[in-house]
Scaffold this active site. Structure first.
Site, PDB file in Angstrom:
ATOM      1  N   CYS A 115      24.971  30.310 -11.271  1.00 43.59           N
ATOM      2  CA  CYS A 115      25.776  31.229 -10.458  1.00 43.59           C
ATOM      3  C   CYS A 115      27.000  31.756 -11.208  1.00 43.59           C
ATOM      4  CB  CYS A 115      26.223  30.528  -9.182  1.00 43.59           C
ATOM      5  SG  CYS A 115      24.871  30.087  -8.073  1.00 43.59           S
ATOM      6  N   VAL A 133      27.932  35.664 -11.547  1.00 39.00           N
ATOM      7  CA  VAL A 133      29.070  36.244 -10.838  1.00 39.00           C
ATOM      8  C   VAL A 133      29.973  37.020 -11.787  1.00 39.00           C
ATOM      9  CG1 VAL A 133      31.194  35.681  -9.598  1.00 39.00           C
ATOM     10  CG2 VAL A 133      29.047  34.584  -8.944  1.00 39.00           C
TER      11      VAL A 133
END
Length: 530
Positions: free
Chosen positions: A171, A175
């Site tokens: 993640c 991001v």
């Protein structure tokens, strides 16, 4: 006044226990240890410290959660997922990468992420799993992860000497928008790793998709990387086979045995049988992936590619069809009918009759089902899992005369649901079934309390549903944390049908014995022979 309040408080609470003495010569199993008085006092003190509700209130609310009223509120929730029947993308990417020769799975993100995935796989297979990380921290989240990746690639290549590094993201990297392709190119330009070392990469953010999405993304990346610059040439006479995210190592070995019976030349696209079931010879092997990089590069010249999980690998299938101009086949060789269809296709493409060994195995599977079918016929079943996994189980249950009732698939899609509904509609045993796409195991709990079933089929997370609803659980799927060696069996083919059948019918018989075990009360039919 203050003194009185303190006295009341002291009189109404349990004092914190003193240090629990330990004797190094008396080792107690944790199942017994936490029931001893010191720990029970500690738990009671903890409840008071936390201001926990009374046992009566807990039981009252627990009873309410079994009602239709709660079910309606449960199914109305939108922003919360409770115990989804899926994992996140990097798990699937690391899983498929481990099936290729000399390949080091690499997670571009924080160290904790790759540790979680390694642990998840190790707990299921009871095998060590090798994967590395960029070990990104706060500074990388601000300035980007290129420095971490460059150093990570250099260290990985120097220390572990892989033939290929398969890189996926977590993640954090997604991001902040790290450019994997650019980072890898720059790392090679700066001589962090040799230019000729293949580094396929896949964007695998955990906040979308599931482990199946990650599997598909990485498999497509590996195939495109190893065939880069190539065009299909003269056929190599082989067929490619991919089992998808299949947790049963026995299935890879069973597939190879069947193909060898037909004397068919093949390439398994990601053969991780030895990765997750390696022999203990006393010599550590860093890499156990059995699909060679040369065979993978040559897979572009195959006659065609078979996929056993079409809802797991849509991008890879589309890539092979469009970029390679190669025919793809979708089969689910589970149960009798699914295996029949697959075996018939192998006979067709090889021009050979079905080997007698397989004919006899089919007969044994049919005989086993005939012997036990009466115990399974009409049983109401709830099940959950990945789309293709559930599809194969539903087909088999319908063959047995069982009735699927609640079918929960968290990582569902419209094409899967339409295809499965057609199968259910075509069977007299599928008329009571409902497909609950995008729902989780807390939804399933409400379903099982309000519309009870006889049997639950799913992975180890179903043991909490078994505990709450007292519905017997057949452990089939991934992960299986609380039972050992299940992954070594095959569920594919006629042999696999017997295994699935055994697990289902014997769970039913185990439950029957439990319900008739009380002497003089329920043991009227506590029979020796079933």
């Amino acid at each position: 006044m203050t003194q009185n309040n303190n006295e009341n408080t002291q009189n109404s609470t349990t004092s914190a226990p003193s240090n629990i003495p330990s004797n190094p010569h008396e080792v107690q199993d944790h199942f017994d240890l936490f029931h001893t008085d010191p720990y029970q006092k500690l738990f009671e003190y903890k409840r008071q410290f936390e201001g926990a509700h009374s046992q009566e209130k807990i039981e009252e609310v627990a009873e309410w959660t079994k009602s239709w009223d709660y079910r309606e509120k449960n199914f109305a929730r939108e922003a919360l997922t409770i115990n989804p029947a899926k994992a996140c993308q990097p798990l699937g990417a690391l899983f498929v990468a481990s099936g290729f020769e000399g390949t080091l799975p690499y997670s571009h993100g924080s160290q904790g992420c790759v540790a979680y995935f390694r642990t998840h796989l190790a707990r299921n297979y009871k095998e060590p799993f090798q994967a590395v990380s960029s070990s990104m921290t706060e500074d990388a989240a601000v300035f980007g992860g290129y420095s971490n990746m460059k150093d990570g690639l250099a260290n990985s290549y120097t220390l572990y000497e892989p033939k290929m590094i398969a890189l996926c993201t977590t993640c954090m990297a997604e991001v902040i928008g790290d450019d994997l392709g650019g980072f890898i190119e720059n790392a090679k330009h700066e001589a962090a790793i040799p230019a000729e070392v293949p580094v396929p990469y896949a964007h695998t953010p955990s906040f979308v998709g599931s482990h199946l999405t990650g599997y598909d993304n990485m498999l497509k990346s590996i195939l495109s990387c190893l065939t880069k610059g190539k065009e299909p040439e003269t056929s190599n006479g082989k067929y490619n086979f991919n089992l998808g995210f299949d947790p049963y190592i026995g299935n890879i070995r069973e597939l190879k045995r069947i193909l060898q019976l037909f004397d068919l030349d093949y390439t398994i696209l990601s053969d991780n049988a030895d990765t997750f079931d390696s022999p203990n010879t006393g010599d550590f092997q860093m890499y156990n992936g059995l699909t060679s990089l040369d065979d993978t590069a040559d897979s572009i010249n195959a006659e065609g590619t078979f996929f056993f999980q079409k809802h797991t690998t849509p991008k890879t299938q589309e890539y092979i069809e469009e970029k390679w101009g190669q025919e793809t086949f979708n089969f689910r060789p589970f149960g009798i009918r699914g295996t029949d269809e697959f075996i018939t296709k192998l006979s067709e493409i090889t021009g050979k009759s079905v080997p007698q060994e397989l004919v006899e195995e089919r007969g044994r599977a049919v005989d086993a089902i005939t012997d036990s079918q009466a115990w399974i016929h009409g049983k109401r079943v709830a099940l959950y899992g990945d789309p293709d996994h559930v599809f194969g189980l539903v087909n088999f249950l319908l063959e047995l005369g069982a009735e699927p009732v609640h079918i929960v698939v968290t990582n569902s899609n419209n094409k899967f649901e339409k295809e499965l509904q057609e199968v259910l509609d075509a069977s007299m045993y599928g008329q009571k079934a409902t497909i609950w796409g995008k729902k989780d195991l807390w939804h399933l709990r409400s379903l099982m309390f309000t519309e009870p079933v006889d049997l639950l089929i799913g992975n180890s997370y179903g043991k909490y549903l078994w505990r709450d609803t007292e519905t017997p659980l057949v452990r089939i799927g991934y992960p299986i944390f609380d039972r050992h060696h299940m992954h070594r069996y095959e569920t594919l083919g006629y042999r696999g049908a017997i295994n699935l059948h055994n697990w289902i019918v014997n769970t039913i018989l185990d439950e029957l014995d439990r319900k008739t075990i009380v002497s003089g009360k329920t043991d009227i039919s506590f029979d020796l022979i079933r």
